[in-house]
Design a protein around this motif. Structure first.
Motif, PDB file in Angstrom:
ATOM      1  N   VAL A  48     -21.326 -22.457   7.056  1.00 20.46           N
ATOM      2  CA  VAL A  48     -21.821 -23.361   6.015  1.00 20.46           C
ATOM      3  C   VAL A  48     -22.368 -24.623   6.647  1.00 20.46           C
ATOM      4  N   LEU A  49     -23.488 -25.111   6.147  1.00 16.43           N
ATOM      5  CA  LEU A  49     -23.911 -26.471   6.476  1.00 16.43           C
ATOM      6  C   LEU A  49     -24.106 -27.246   5.172  1.00 16.43           C
ATOM      7  N   THR A  50     -23.515 -28.438   5.116  1.00 19.35           N
ATOM      8  CA  THR A  50     -23.780 -29.319   3.975  1.00 19.35           C
ATOM      9  C   THR A  50     -23.980 -30.723   4.518  1.00 19.35           C
ATOM     10  N   GLY A  51     -24.469 -31.607   3.677  1.00 17.91           N
ATOM     11  CA  GLY A  51     -24.661 -32.957   4.176  1.00 17.91           C
ATOM     12  C   GLY A  51     -24.931 -33.957   3.086  1.00 17.91           C
ATOM     13  N   ASP A  52     -24.858 -35.215   3.478  1.00 18.18           N
ATOM     14  CA  ASP A  52     -25.137 -36.315   2.557  1.00 18.18           C
ATOM     15  C   ASP A  52     -25.890 -37.399   3.297  1.00 18.18           C
ATOM     16  N   ARG A  53     -26.641 -38.153   2.531  1.00 14.75           N
ATOM     17  CA  ARG A  53     -27.295 -39.333   3.111  1.00 14.75           C
ATOM     18  C   ARG A  53     -26.293 -40.483   3.102  1.00 14.75           C
ATOM     19  N   PRO A  54     -26.177 -41.220   4.206  1.00  7.64           N
ATOM     20  CA  PRO A  54     -25.227 -42.337   4.223  1.00  7.64           C
ATOM     21  C   PRO A  54     -25.810 -43.577   3.540  1.00  7.64           C
ATOM     22  N   VAL A  82     -20.728 -30.385   8.770  1.00  8.57           N
ATOM     23  CA  VAL A  82     -20.958 -31.425   7.759  1.00  8.57           C
ATOM     24  C   VAL A  82     -21.864 -32.500   8.354  1.00  8.57           C
ATOM     25  N   LEU A  83     -23.045 -32.601   7.770  1.00 10.32           N
ATOM     26  CA  LEU A  83     -24.099 -33.438   8.325  1.00 10.32           C
ATOM     27  C   LEU A  83     -24.163 -34.801   7.648  1.00 10.32           C
ATOM     28  N   ILE A  84     -24.259 -35.833   8.454  1.00 12.08           N
ATOM     29  CA  ILE A  84     -24.567 -37.168   7.933  1.00 12.08           C
ATOM     30  C   ILE A  84     -26.054 -37.387   8.183  1.00 12.08           C
ATOM     31  N   ALA A  85     -26.834 -37.339   7.112  1.00 13.30           N
ATOM     32  CA  ALA A  85     -28.299 -37.315   7.235  1.00 13.30           C
ATOM     33  C   ALA A  85     -28.836 -38.743   7.344  1.00 13.30           C
ATOM     34  N   ASP A  86     -28.642 -39.349   8.502  1.00 18.45           N
ATOM     35  CA  ASP A  86     -28.996 -40.772   8.625  1.00 18.45           C
ATOM     36  C   ASP A  86     -30.511 -41.008   8.658  1.00 18.45           C
ATOM     37  N   TYR A  87     -31.270 -40.137   9.315  1.00 17.73           N
ATOM     38  CA  TYR A  87     -32.734 -40.325   9.263  1.00 17.73           C
ATOM     39  C   TYR A  87     -33.252 -40.224   7.829  1.00 17.73           C
ATOM     40  N   GLN A  88     -32.587 -39.400   7.029  1.00 15.92           N
ATOM     41  CA  GLN A  88     -33.094 -39.181   5.673  1.00 15.92           C
ATOM     42  C   GLN A  88     -32.919 -40.406   4.768  1.00 15.92           C
ATOM     43  N   VAL A  89     -32.118 -41.369   5.203  1.00 10.30           N
ATOM     44  CA  VAL A  89     -31.997 -42.613   4.426  1.00 10.30           C
ATOM     45  C   VAL A  89     -33.365 -43.286   4.312  1.00 10.30           C
ATOM     46  N   HIS A 175     -37.563 -31.274   7.655  1.00  8.67           N
ATOM     47  CA  HIS A 175     -36.474 -31.802   8.479  1.00  8.67           C
ATOM     48  C   HIS A 175     -35.147 -31.189   8.023  1.00  8.67           C
ATOM     49  N   GLN A 176     -35.012 -31.057   6.718  1.00  7.78           N
ATOM     50  CA  GLN A 176     -33.787 -30.469   6.175  1.00  7.78           C
ATOM     51  C   GLN A 176     -33.654 -29.001   6.605  1.00  7.78           C
ATOM     52  N   ALA A 177     -34.779 -28.323   6.754  1.00 10.71           N
ATOM     53  CA  ALA A 177     -34.737 -26.943   7.269  1.00 10.71           C
ATOM     54  C   ALA A 177     -34.179 -26.937   8.692  1.00 10.71           C
ATOM     55  N   ALA A 178     -34.562 -27.951   9.492  1.00 13.55           N
ATOM     56  CA  ALA A 178     -34.022 -28.059  10.851  1.00 13.55           C
ATOM     57  C   ALA A 178     -32.519 -28.334  10.799  1.00 13.55           C
ATOM     58  N   ASP A 179     -32.091 -29.183   9.836  1.00 10.21           N
ATOM     59  CA  ASP A 179     -30.657 -29.453   9.659  1.00 10.21           C
ATOM     60  C   ASP A 179     -29.872 -28.163   9.427  1.00 10.21           C
ATOM     61  N   ILE A 180     -30.459 -27.294   8.652  1.00 13.38           N
ATOM     62  CA  ILE A 180     -29.745 -26.087   8.230  1.00 13.38           C
ATOM     63  C   ILE A 180     -29.864 -24.977   9.282  1.00 13.38           C
ATOM     64  N   LEU A 181     -31.062 -24.850   9.857  1.00 14.95           N
ATOM     65  CA  LEU A 181     -31.304 -23.692  10.732  1.00 14.95           C
ATOM     66  C   LEU A 181     -30.859 -23.917  12.171  1.00 14.95           C
ATOM     67  N   LEU A 187     -24.949 -20.411   4.393  1.00 17.84           N
ATOM     68  CA  LEU A 187     -24.596 -20.917   3.064  1.00 17.84           C
ATOM     69  C   LEU A 187     -24.758 -22.427   3.032  1.00 17.84           C
ATOM     70  N   VAL A 188     -25.343 -22.925   1.947  1.00 19.16           N
ATOM     71  CA  VAL A 188     -25.551 -24.366   1.811  1.00 19.16           C
ATOM     72  C   VAL A 188     -25.088 -24.805   0.418  1.00 19.16           C
ATOM     73  N   PRO A 189     -23.883 -25.393   0.319  1.00 19.77           N
ATOM     74  CA  PRO A 189     -23.427 -25.866  -0.997  1.00 19.77           C
ATOM     75  C   PRO A 189     -24.190 -27.118  -1.407  1.00 19.77           C
ATOM     76  N   ASP A 193     -30.805 -29.950  -7.666  1.00 22.09           N
ATOM     77  CA  ASP A 193     -32.018 -30.642  -7.237  1.00 22.09           C
ATOM     78  C   ASP A 193     -32.428 -30.228  -5.815  1.00 22.09           C
ATOM     79  N   GLN A 194     -31.488 -29.651  -5.069  1.00 23.61           N
ATOM     80  CA  GLN A 194     -31.796 -29.291  -3.686  1.00 23.61           C
ATOM     81  C   GLN A 194     -32.348 -27.864  -3.554  1.00 23.61           C
ATOM     82  N   LEU A 195     -32.414 -27.128  -4.658  1.00 27.07           N
ATOM     83  CA  LEU A 195     -32.880 -25.735  -4.567  1.00 27.07           C
ATOM     84  C   LEU A 195     -34.294 -25.601  -4.008  1.00 27.07           C
TER      85      LEU A 195
END
Ligand code: TRP
Length: 371
Positions: A48-54, A82-89, A175-181, A187-189, A193-195
């Protein structure tokens, strides 16, 4: 090869009639039932990979929407990143305020809810260069027209604090595809809105495999795992959200929680019953208490009867404070040692870095760019 072709429309949809389900929620729900079955049979098969923007403290909407699902998966034995998506901020603002503080708070929230750093890898994507390098080949696999069609990005642009759409905002689903792949997550919970972003990831995985795989799959096509919990409203009756100031943070103290719930919007009907369509605010409060007490909203309502909003709010406050007590205790224990916190993050980023390096080596081999 399906390079740059439009997605197959849903059955019955035509170009001129917009689909009633543009995010593809119903298909994702059907698929979820199958996936849950497979996870229970063999959790170790999945990553599983999941993440949030800080961007601020996580709240109860996040918790019941997706966070507790992550811990459930981890505890079942699924491997988790568990990803902290800091660039995505930086997608919708020019400056990431107090990034260090927000990142530490996010790690604290994760640890408080039960993410176990011995079993789950917590990391920040800016600390994993090989992950970011995947973005270049991935960008070559999507068209500008496809990026432009992404309904979530379109919606975010409407609400952006920036006057112009940045290149990062436009391309962040890639970029999010790179986060996941990078870790070949399957699996990505996520929330609904993220679909569309998951769809971009699947497209990129498929096109990469077709173009460079030489008959074998370098990347899996990951699935979204949607939470079954219905949406929680904030204290003002609109969607609970960090930026609207209507959220109850996981980190809020018992008194702050009581104050926020006391100020929550309700209605003037004294008899309390669950009716989300006609009494959204009261029903959302009932739902919140029910989620905390593992009961149904109807059961919670029956106990309150004609006690009115004041009794409802007392019940909800007690339920939330009782439920969060162990989470808050864990949070303050971890908060006492910032050095340990940073070490968890460093170790997670190292682990993620090794996985990303291995994937990048495979990608370079597949693309014949190993010299
Ligand atoms: N876009 C996600 C959000 O705003 C955060 C995120 C970044 C993410 N990369 C991800 C979520 C990869 C899942 C997988 O919530």
């Amino acid at each position: 090869m399906d390079t740059f072709t439009a997605r197959t429309p849903a059955p019955g949809a035509t170009a001129s009639t917009p689909s009633p389900d543009p995010l593809g929620v119903s298909a994702a729900r059907d698929r979820n039932a199958v996936l849950e079955e497979l996870i229970h049979q063999d959790p170790r098969r999945f990553r599983v990979l999941t993440g949030d923007r800080p961007t601020g403290r996580l709240h109860l909407g996040h918790y019941f929407g997706t966070l507790h699902n992550r811990v459930r998966l981890q505890d079942l034995g699924v491997e988790m990143f568990v990803l902290i998506a800091d660039y995505q901020v930086l997608t919708d603002r020019e400056v990431a305020d107090d990034l260090t503080g927000h990142v530490e708070e996010l790690v604290l929230d994760y640890l408080a809810i039960g993410v176990d750093p011995a079993r789950s890898t917590i990391f920040a994507h800016s600390a994993v260069p090989a992950l970011n390098q995947l973005m270049l080949p991935f960008l070559s696999l999507v068209s500008v027209a496809e990026l432009r069609r992404n309904p979530t990005v379109k919606d975010e642009n409407v609400h952006s604090r920036q006057s112009a759409v940045s290149g990062l905002m436009f391309t962040y689903p890639v970029h999010q595809a790179a986060d996941i792949l990078f870790c070949k997550a399957d699996l990505v919970p996520v929330g609904q809105d993220q679909l569309p972003h998951l769809e971009v990831t699947r497209t990129i995985a498929r096109r990469f495999n077709d173009r460079y795989g030489g008959g074998s799959a370098v990347f899996p096509q990951p699935d979204a795992l949607l939470s079954r919990a219905p949406l929680l409203l904030g204290t003002d009756g609109t969607k609970m959200s960090k930026s609207r100031g209507n959220a109850i943070a996981l980190a809020a103290g018992a008194d702050e929680t009581a104050r926020l719930i006391k100020g929550a919007r309700t209605d003037s009907e004294r008899h309390i019953f669950y009716d989300p369509a006609n009494r959204p605010e009261v029903s959302s409060l009932l739902l919140l208490a029910a989620l905390c007490q593992q009961r149904t909203p109807q059961q919670v309502a029956a106990d309150i009867g004609s006690g009115g909003a004041a009794a409802l709010k007392r019940t909800v406050t007690e339920a939330v404070n009782e439920y969060l007590a162990p989470v808050r205790a864990r949070r303050s224990a971890y908060a006492r040692d910032r050095g340990h916190l940073r070490q968890i993050l460093r170790e997670g980023s190292e682990r993620a870095g090794a996985v990303a390096e291995a994937t990048l080596a495979e990608v370079r081999a597949a693309m014949h760019s190993r010299y």
